[in-house]
Design a protein around this motif. Structure first.
Motif, PDB file in Angstrom:
ATOM      1  N   PHE B 391       0.849  -1.182   0.000  1.00 15.50           N
ATOM      2  CA  PHE B 391       0.000   0.000   0.000  1.00 15.50           C
ATOM      3  C   PHE B 391       0.888   1.237   0.000  1.00 15.50           C
ATOM      4  O   PHE B 391       1.940   1.247   0.642  1.00 15.50           O
ATOM      5  CB  PHE B 391      -0.883   0.015   1.246  1.00 15.50           C
ATOM      6  CG  PHE B 391      -1.920  -1.074   1.235  1.00 15.50           C
ATOM      7  CD1 PHE B 391      -3.168  -0.865   0.678  1.00 15.50           C
ATOM      8  CD2 PHE B 391      -1.627  -2.330   1.754  1.00 15.50           C
ATOM      9  CE1 PHE B 391      -4.111  -1.877   0.644  1.00 15.50           C
ATOM     10  CE2 PHE B 391      -2.561  -3.357   1.725  1.00 15.50           C
ATOM     11  CZ  PHE B 391      -3.809  -3.125   1.167  1.00 15.50           C
ATOM     12  N   LEU B 392       0.454   2.267  -0.719  1.00 18.49           N
ATOM     13  CA  LEU B 392       1.144   3.550  -0.623  1.00 18.49           C
ATOM     14  C   LEU B 392       0.426   4.351   0.454  1.00 18.49           C
ATOM     15  O   LEU B 392      -0.801   4.366   0.521  1.00 18.49           O
ATOM     16  CB  LEU B 392       1.092   4.295  -1.957  1.00 18.49           C
ATOM     17  CG  LEU B 392       1.706   3.584  -3.165  1.00 18.49           C
ATOM     18  CD1 LEU B 392       1.820   4.552  -4.338  1.00 18.49           C
ATOM     19  CD2 LEU B 392       3.073   2.995  -2.838  1.00 18.49           C
ATOM     20  N   ILE B 393       1.207   5.004   1.301  1.00 15.78           N
ATOM     21  CA  ILE B 393       0.627   5.769   2.401  1.00 15.78           C
ATOM     22  C   ILE B 393       0.719   7.256   2.075  1.00 15.78           C
ATOM     23  O   ILE B 393       1.803   7.763   1.754  1.00 15.78           O
ATOM     24  CB  ILE B 393       1.366   5.475   3.729  1.00 15.78           C
ATOM     25  CG1 ILE B 393       1.493   3.963   3.984  1.00 15.78           C
ATOM     26  CG2 ILE B 393       0.678   6.185   4.894  1.00 15.78           C
ATOM     27  CD1 ILE B 393       0.195   3.205   4.133  1.00 15.78           C
ATOM     28  N   TYR B 394      -0.412   7.932   2.144  1.00 10.65           N
ATOM     29  CA  TYR B 394      -0.471   9.374   1.889  1.00 10.65           C
ATOM     30  C   TYR B 394      -0.966  10.085   3.135  1.00 10.65           C
ATOM     31  O   TYR B 394      -1.773   9.533   3.891  1.00 10.65           O
ATOM     32  CB  TYR B 394      -1.413   9.686   0.723  1.00 10.65           C
ATOM     33  CG  TYR B 394      -0.845   9.292  -0.624  1.00 10.65           C
ATOM     34  CD1 TYR B 394      -0.233  10.232  -1.444  1.00 10.65           C
ATOM     35  CD2 TYR B 394      -0.883   7.973  -1.054  1.00 10.65           C
ATOM     36  CE1 TYR B 394       0.317   9.882  -2.666  1.00 10.65           C
ATOM     37  CE2 TYR B 394      -0.337   7.600  -2.283  1.00 10.65           C
ATOM     38  CZ  TYR B 394       0.261   8.561  -3.072  1.00 10.65           C
ATOM     39  OH  TYR B 394       0.809   8.222  -4.288  1.00 10.65           O
ATOM     40  N   ILE B 404       3.917   9.620   1.775  1.00  7.75           N
ATOM     41  CA  ILE B 404       4.708   9.396   2.966  1.00  7.75           C
ATOM     42  C   ILE B 404       5.609   8.182   2.816  1.00  7.75           C
ATOM     43  O   ILE B 404       6.796   8.229   3.112  1.00  7.75           O
ATOM     44  CB  ILE B 404       3.778   9.161   4.191  1.00  7.75           C
ATOM     45  CG1 ILE B 404       2.950  10.399   4.482  1.00  7.75           C
ATOM     46  CG2 ILE B 404       4.573   8.729   5.418  1.00  7.75           C
ATOM     47  CD1 ILE B 404       3.727  11.576   5.012  1.00  7.75           C
ATOM     48  N   SER B 405       5.039   7.064   2.374  1.00 11.60           N
ATOM     49  CA  SER B 405       5.839   5.841   2.319  1.00 11.60           C
ATOM     50  C   SER B 405       5.024   4.752   1.641  1.00 11.60           C
ATOM     51  O   SER B 405       3.899   4.975   1.218  1.00 11.60           O
ATOM     52  CB  SER B 405       6.181   5.375   3.737  1.00 11.60           C
ATOM     53  OG  SER B 405       4.992   4.977   4.413  1.00 11.60           O
ATOM     54  N   HIS B 406       5.611   3.589   1.553  1.00 13.75           N
ATOM     55  CA  HIS B 406       4.851   2.417   1.130  1.00 13.75           C
ATOM     56  C   HIS B 406       4.942   1.426   2.270  1.00 13.75           C
ATOM     57  O   HIS B 406       5.870   1.470   3.081  1.00 13.75           O
ATOM     58  CB  HIS B 406       5.456   1.809  -0.126  1.00 13.75           C
ATOM     59  CG  HIS B 406       6.752   1.134   0.160  1.00 13.75           C
ATOM     60  ND1 HIS B 406       6.865  -0.222   0.353  1.00 13.75           N
ATOM     61  CD2 HIS B 406       7.978   1.633   0.389  1.00 13.75           C
ATOM     62  CE1 HIS B 406       8.106  -0.504   0.645  1.00 13.75           C
ATOM     63  NE2 HIS B 406       8.809   0.593   0.683  1.00 13.75           N
ATOM     64  N   ARG B 407       3.963   0.542   2.360  1.00 17.22           N
ATOM     65  CA  ARG B 407       4.067  -0.525   3.359  1.00 17.22           C
ATOM     66  C   ARG B 407       3.716  -1.834   2.689  1.00 17.22           C
ATOM     67  O   ARG B 407       2.753  -1.917   1.932  1.00 17.22           O
ATOM     68  CB  ARG B 407       3.123  -0.268   4.519  1.00 17.22           C
ATOM     69  CG  ARG B 407       3.519   0.985   5.286  1.00 17.22           C
ATOM     70  CD  ARG B 407       2.857   1.029   6.634  1.00 17.22           C
ATOM     71  NE  ARG B 407       2.882   2.383   7.163  1.00 17.22           N
ATOM     72  CZ  ARG B 407       2.042   2.821   8.091  1.00 17.22           C
ATOM     73  NH1 ARG B 407       1.108   2.003   8.570  1.00 17.22           N
ATOM     74  NH2 ARG B 407       2.132   4.052   8.536  1.00 17.22           N
ATOM     75  N   LYS B 408       4.501  -2.823   2.988  1.00 21.32           N
ATOM     76  CA  LYS B 408       4.252  -4.129   2.385  1.00 21.32           C
ATOM     77  C   LYS B 408       3.095  -4.803   3.089  1.00 21.32           C
ATOM     78  O   LYS B 408       2.996  -4.782   4.308  1.00 21.32           O
ATOM     79  CB  LYS B 408       5.506  -4.989   2.485  1.00 21.32           C
ATOM     80  CG  LYS B 408       6.535  -4.538   1.476  1.00 21.32           C
ATOM     81  CD  LYS B 408       7.768  -5.390   1.490  1.00 21.32           C
ATOM     82  CE  LYS B 408       8.694  -4.898   0.387  1.00 21.32           C
ATOM     83  NZ  LYS B 408      10.083  -4.971   0.717  1.00 21.32           N
TER      84      LYS B 408
END
Lengths: 92, 498
Positions: B391-394, B404-408
């Motif tokens: 998921f990409l985090i916004y 902000i980041s990505h999370r697996k």
């Protein structure tokens, strides 16, 4: 007098170009040292080159069969700590 | 060469320009045309480009000249995804074949990197032969390399001959005291040098290499691994120094450390940072430096868009059977790249317009919210919740939307349950979304919907195929209108707890 590479070698190629006697060669399943050519770097370097770059503890032995990089000497992981972690993993 | 200062003060900008919906565009707008041309189709250097363009690594460089405490030279697991891990070591000849096969089959592939599994510059013959042949046979592919920096000063001349636009140096510290806790040894001038002495030499070589590359006009990105309790307090200083010397991008990555990796940090129980700690440090550094937040810490043999790995389709036995007409492929690639760039440019313009409109609206006073997005590229929401591998985090706030980041979704390991702690994939995924208050995807099934709601994460499937930033802002405004975001105090308390 010759050093020996054993089965824990991961075939990373790091030692091969460093050998002043061209004693190290690529082989299956892992790199080997030609005992007729190996001089343990005497006359060329103060320390054996292969054992000075090898990242794997225990992969290179001296003429008496002793590891030049004993367990814990390269990674800094105390051997008992490593054994503990591996036992823990196998129990899963 | 004087490099522009990027993203100097992101917080002060309004609308979409504050952050990724800004960070990339913003970053691009401040660049000279020359540098902009170099990075705009490079997925690892441009957050915008990573939605469209693909990269690949060829594993031709097995030897290393240092040891890092986060690396285990023995490890190779097909299920694992982290730097230093590969399934198949290639000769330069095989690497050239593989690169051309991938470029012909994945036309979005723009970049070929050599990143290991050892240090590319500790294998100069294999690395440079691969570059030499590729710059001849596949001139439309960008070449880049990443290194620990020890052999860098000796390689700068050779690097500059091969049309290599980008070099990444991993710099975890500028203080030998700290370095001794990260690097147990280096191999230098025919000896293994341990501890602080070794770390000092490594640091000097890294800094010298950075200066030499900048002097040659080669773009330098600096990677740093954030290791809590070791260098976390030190990396803001590293960021300042590398920026002052001309690095154009800083990538602070979280330490990956698990006992099963057999690394020093893994076995000794050193933890990695959590998502909030990583974000705080990246925000702290961003005042001094353009930060990269979309890095996937990919394997040294990864193939495809960032976040995906199509390496299995291009194993050597499969490549041997492929017939490649590279000339034809190159023409096709050119057409596709032009179409993608046109699409990116038009989207960038639309974004800029929206940002301007947004800036003119009355500013909201609501607190910021983190949202997760399921996407497989093109900058739109297009993945089913259950199919998302990451998921990409916004962050949405009155200042706009920023990446902000990505999370697996599946933390570092796609193996069976014997490989993990028996937690279900769904539970793990929901845990990975901790701190987010909404998840935007093309569809959500009934079971995950309920579990997400219970976890305080609002599922949302209403914005399928819409551009990410617009959808995130739409959801934010909707939640803001409902009055749920009014109490700033409450938000601060929640943040403190997290």
């Amino acid at each position: 007098m010759a050093l020996k590479i054993i089965e824990s070698c991961v075939n990373c190629f790091a030692c091969e170009p460093l050998c002043p006697s061209k004693a190290i060669y690529e082989a299956k399943p892992h790199f080997l040292i030609d005992p007729k050519k190996c001089t343990e770097c005497e006359g060329d370097y103060s320390v054996p080159q292969c054992a000075s770059i090898c990242p794997i503890e225990g992969a290179i032995l001296d003429a008496f069969g002793a590891a030049l990089n004993p367990p814990g000497s390269l990674t800094g992981i105390p051997p008992e700590k490593m054994a503990e972690a591996m036992a823990e993993l196998q129990s899963h | 060469m004087e490099l522009p200062v990027l993203n100097e003060n992101p917080a002060s900008k309004g609308g979409c320009s504050a952050g990724s919906c800004g960070s990339t565009d913003d970053q691009m707008n401040h660049l000279s045309d020359e540098i902009r041309a170099k990075v705009q189709n490079h997925p690892c250097y441009s957050e915008d480009a990573h939605h469209y363009f693909a990269r690949m690594h060829v594993a031709v460089a097995p030897a290393c000249n240092i040891q890092c405490h986060y690396c285990n030279r023995k490890y190779d697991c097909a299920n694992e995804s982290r730097p230093g891990v590969v399934s198949e070591l290639l000769t330069p000849d095989q690497a050239v074949k593989k690169t051309m096969a991938v470029a012909a089959n994945i036309p979005q592939m723009t970049v070929l990197g050599i990143a290991g599994p050892g240090d590319p510059l500790a294998n100069p013959e294999r690395t440079f032969e691969t570059f030499r042949r590729l710059s001849q046979d596949a001139p439309d592919i960008k070449l880049c390399v990443s290194t620990n920096g020890l052999a860098l000063p000796d390689s700068v001349e050779e690097l500059s001959k091969h049309n290599i636009d980008h070099v990444t140096i991993t710099i975890n510290c500028v203080d030998p005291e700290i370095g001794a806790k990260i690097y147990p040894w280096i191999f230098w001038e025919n000896r293994r040098i341990k501890g602080k002495k070794g770390a000092k030499i490594l640091i000097e070589q890294q800094q010298k290499g950075l200066e030499m590359l900048v002097a040659k006009g080669i773009l330098v990105k600096v990677n740093s691994v954030m290791i809590p309790g070791v260098n976390d307090k030190h990396l803001a200083e590293v960021s300042k120094i590398v920026k002052a010397k001309g690095a154009f991008l800083h990538n602070v990555m979280p330490l990956i450390a698990e006992a099963e990796h057999g690394t020093f940090y893994g076995v000794m129980g050193q933890r990695g940072p959590n998502a909030a700690e990583l974000q705080d440090l990246q925000d702290e550094c961003s005042g001094d430096m353009n930060m990269m937040r979309h890095c996937r810490q990919c394997r040294a043999d990864a193939v495809g868009l960032l976040g995906e790995d199509r390496g299995d389709e291009f194993t050597m036995d499969k490549i041997e059977t492929m017939e490649i007409d590279y000339q034809a492929a190159m023409e096709k690639r050119k057409v596709i790249h032009q179409a993608i760039e046109a699409e990116m440019n038009s989207k960038r313009e639309v974004k800029a317009e929206k940002a301007e409109q947004f800036a003119q609206q009355e500013k909201m006073t609501t607190r910021p919210v983190l949202m997760a997005v399921a996407t497989s590229g093109q900058g739109v929401i297009n993945v089913h919740f259950g199919h998302a591998k990451e998921f990409l985090i916004y962050e949405a706030s009155p200042d706009g939307v920023r990446f902000i980041s990505h999370r697996k979704a599946d933390q570092y390991c796609g193996g069976d349950t014997t490989c993990g702690d028996g937690e279900s994939v769904l539970q793990r995924t929901i845990r990975a979304l901790e701190g987010c208050e909404a998840v935007l995807c093309s569809k959500v099934g009934f079971e995950p919907w309920e579990m997400l709601e219970q976890a305080g994460i609002m599922p949302n499937g209403e914005h399928a195929m819409e551009p990410i930033e617009e959808a995130v802002m739409a959801v934010y405004k909707e939640v803001a209108r409902s009055g749920k975001l009014d109490e700033v105090d409450q938000a601060e308390r929640a943040r403190a707890v997290a």
